[in-house]
Enzyme design. Structure first.
Site, PDB file in Angstrom:
ATOM      1  N   ASN A   6       0.688  -1.182   0.117  1.00 49.18           N
ATOM      2  CA  ASN A   6       0.395  -0.212   0.233  1.00 49.18           C
ATOM      3  C   ASN A   6       0.436   1.102  -0.126  1.00 49.18           C
ATOM      4  OD1 ASN A   6      -0.926   2.037   2.408  1.00 49.18           O
ATOM      5  ND2 ASN A   6       0.241   0.057   3.593  1.00 49.18           N
ATOM      6  N   PHE A  25      -1.948   8.161   4.364  1.00 46.24           N
ATOM      7  CA  PHE A  25      -2.432   8.435   5.197  1.00 46.24           C
ATOM      8  C   PHE A  25      -4.363   9.375   4.609  1.00 46.24           C
ATOM      9  CE2 PHE A  25       1.189   9.410   7.828  1.00 46.24           C
ATOM     10  CZ  PHE A  25       0.787   8.307   8.215  1.00 46.24           C
ATOM     11  N   SER A  55       5.338   5.766   8.760  1.00 37.45           N
ATOM     12  CA  SER A  55       5.049   4.792   7.297  1.00 37.45           C
ATOM     13  C   SER A  55       6.120   5.115   6.710  1.00 37.45           C
ATOM     14  CB  SER A  55       3.375   5.983   7.151  1.00 37.45           C
ATOM     15  OG  SER A  55       2.984   5.447   5.861  1.00 37.45           O
ATOM     16  N   ASN A  73       4.744   5.594   3.082  1.00 38.41           N
ATOM     17  CA  ASN A  73       4.486   6.485   2.036  1.00 38.41           C
ATOM     18  C   ASN A  73       4.285   8.259   2.213  1.00 38.41           C
ATOM     19  OD1 ASN A  73       4.342   3.846   0.892  1.00 38.41           O
ATOM     20  ND2 ASN A  73       2.386   3.361   2.344  1.00 38.41           N
ATOM     21  N   THR A  74       4.956   9.065   3.477  1.00 40.64           N
ATOM     22  CA  THR A  74       4.932   9.915   3.625  1.00 40.64           C
ATOM     23  C   THR A  74       6.363  10.805   3.916  1.00 40.64           C
ATOM     24  OG1 THR A  74       2.694   9.819   4.697  1.00 40.64           O
ATOM     25  CG2 THR A  74       4.536  11.735   5.602  1.00 40.64           C
ATOM     26  N   LYS A 109       4.653   4.302  17.160  1.00 41.51           N
ATOM     27  CA  LYS A 109       4.668   2.581  16.099  1.00 41.51           C
ATOM     28  C   LYS A 109       5.987   2.689  15.041  1.00 41.51           C
ATOM     29  CE  LYS A 109       1.761   0.068  12.599  1.00 41.51           C
ATOM     30  NZ  LYS A 109       0.324   0.185  12.662  1.00 41.51           N
ATOM     31  N   ASN A 129       5.764  -1.620  11.700  1.00 40.79           N
ATOM     32  CA  ASN A 129       5.043  -0.922  10.562  1.00 40.79           C
ATOM     33  C   ASN A 129       5.219  -2.129   8.832  1.00 40.79           C
ATOM     34  OD1 ASN A 129       3.009   0.791   9.112  1.00 40.79           O
ATOM     35  ND2 ASN A 129       3.569   2.409  10.438  1.00 40.79           N
TER      36      ASN A 129
END
Length: 360
Positions: free
Chosen positions: A117, A121, A181, A183-184, A218, A247
């Protein structure tokens, strides 16, 4: 679960992954709404007899939680509790609402029982989610996972996390700080020493002022042992309630899906993450000498997978990808299987099994 895997899953897996996710949320919202149906679901997917599990001042009916990412906006918390989850982590939520990354951004790797993925967010924003949870007569422990908006540089991240903390604090049983994450952009840099210490100091100070609630961090699976050791030391110094390990990973080695590169960037979850996340749990447990509660997440598909995390040092576990692949009976299946393993191995309680894989 056999009906879901043999008939339902092959059909829905023909559809785009995010489409199925959205349909699944709507189905849960409307199919498990009435009190009678919720009671039926709770009985059918019951957790077993763990007794009340006390973790960082909260009482959990069972150790199996749903990880952040499934119910980002707190839309189906009670419905998920009715399926047997002992706790649900909402989010990740950011201070400002954001649409996330361009679609497609969620992909299945069935040969690996994995997902990739790069959702980014996507959420309604902390204020909207907080108002939604405020109206909820909750049936399980509810955590809220907070992150920073994509357009906020790390230099201003602390202020941004504080704004989200203040909004969700009244409605969260615990708050998870997502600094891991992939993805940021540059978010994982917040796990580095100086920024990490500053962030936790400010968050825990404000948390105390608001009335202390469990604050967890996390972390990523792609950290070195020395980096994990540093994180443990800072968390213990700052009286952080626990660590969520881990994560998703940016690693792609060892996949059965040979053309996985076609999916592009993103976090990999599911079976390929299982061993690494368990290894990180073990490192945390060792460096904290078992004094820092750990929520173990990553690659849990069976009760044996869950027990491996507990034996490594986790006191609670979470799943996401396993739920996607195994369907509505997943939490019941894991809980009942865990009870069987504890009995078979001679543990009187779940607490007795935590860290049992370590030899001193």
């Amino acid at each position: 679960m056999s009906l879901y895997r043999s008939i339902i899953r092959p059909i829905i897996f023909k559809l785009p992954a995010e489409t199925v996710h959205e349909v699944g949320l709507k189905t849960l919202k409307f199919a498990l709404t009435s009190k009678s149906i919720q009671n039926f679901a709770a009985d059918r997917f019951g957790a077993g007899e763990f007794g009340d599990l006390e973790r960082f001042g909260l009482i959990f009916k069972n150790p199996v939680g749903l990880a952040a990412g499934f119910d980002k906006n707190g839309l189906v918390v009670n419905q998920l509790a009715s399926l047997g989850f002992g706790f649900v982590e909402v989010g990740t939520v950011t201070y400002e609402p954001q649409p996330g990354n361009p679609k497609p951004r969620l992909f299945r790797l069935p040969d690996d029982e994995a997902l990739i993925n790069r959702l980014g967010f996507n959420n309604d924003g902390a204020l909207v989610v907080a108002e939604r949870l405020k109206k909820l007569s909750r049936k399980c422990v509810v955590g809220v996972n907070i992150g920073r908006n994509k357009d906020i540089p790390n230099e201003k991240a602390t202020e941004h996390y504080l704004q989200s903390l203040e909004l969700v604090h009244p409605v969260a049983d615990y708050i998870a700080v997502n600094i891991s994450s992939p993805n940021t952009p540059n978010l994982r840099e917040l796990q580095k020493t100086a920024r990490f210490e500053e962030l936790l100091l400010c968050l825990e100070t404000r948390n105390r002022e608001l009335g202390r609630k469990p604050l967890l961090v996390k972390i990523a699976p792609d950290l070195t042992e020395s980096e994990v050791e540093m994180i443990v030391a800072v968390c213990m110094e700052r009286s952080i309630a626990g660590i969520i390990s881990t994560n998703t990973t940016i690693e792609r080695s060892g996949l059965k899906t040979k053309d996985a590169a076609r999916f592009g960037a993103g976090g990999l979850s599911g079976r390929p993450l299982a061993k690494r996340s368990t290894d990180v749990i073990s490192i945390i447990y060792r460096y904290s000498k078992g004094k820092l509660p750990i929520i173990g997440v990553g690659g849990i598909f069976t009760a044996e997978d869950a027990f491996a995390k507990i034996a490594a040092g986790a006191s609670l576990i979470q799943a996401y990808t396993g739920f996607i692949y195994h369907g509505p009976a997943f939490a019941r299946y894991i809980n009942s299987g865990l009870l069987g393993i504890l009995k078979e191995r001679g543990f009187a309680t779940l607490d007795d099994a935590i860290g049992s894989g370590h030899i001193y």
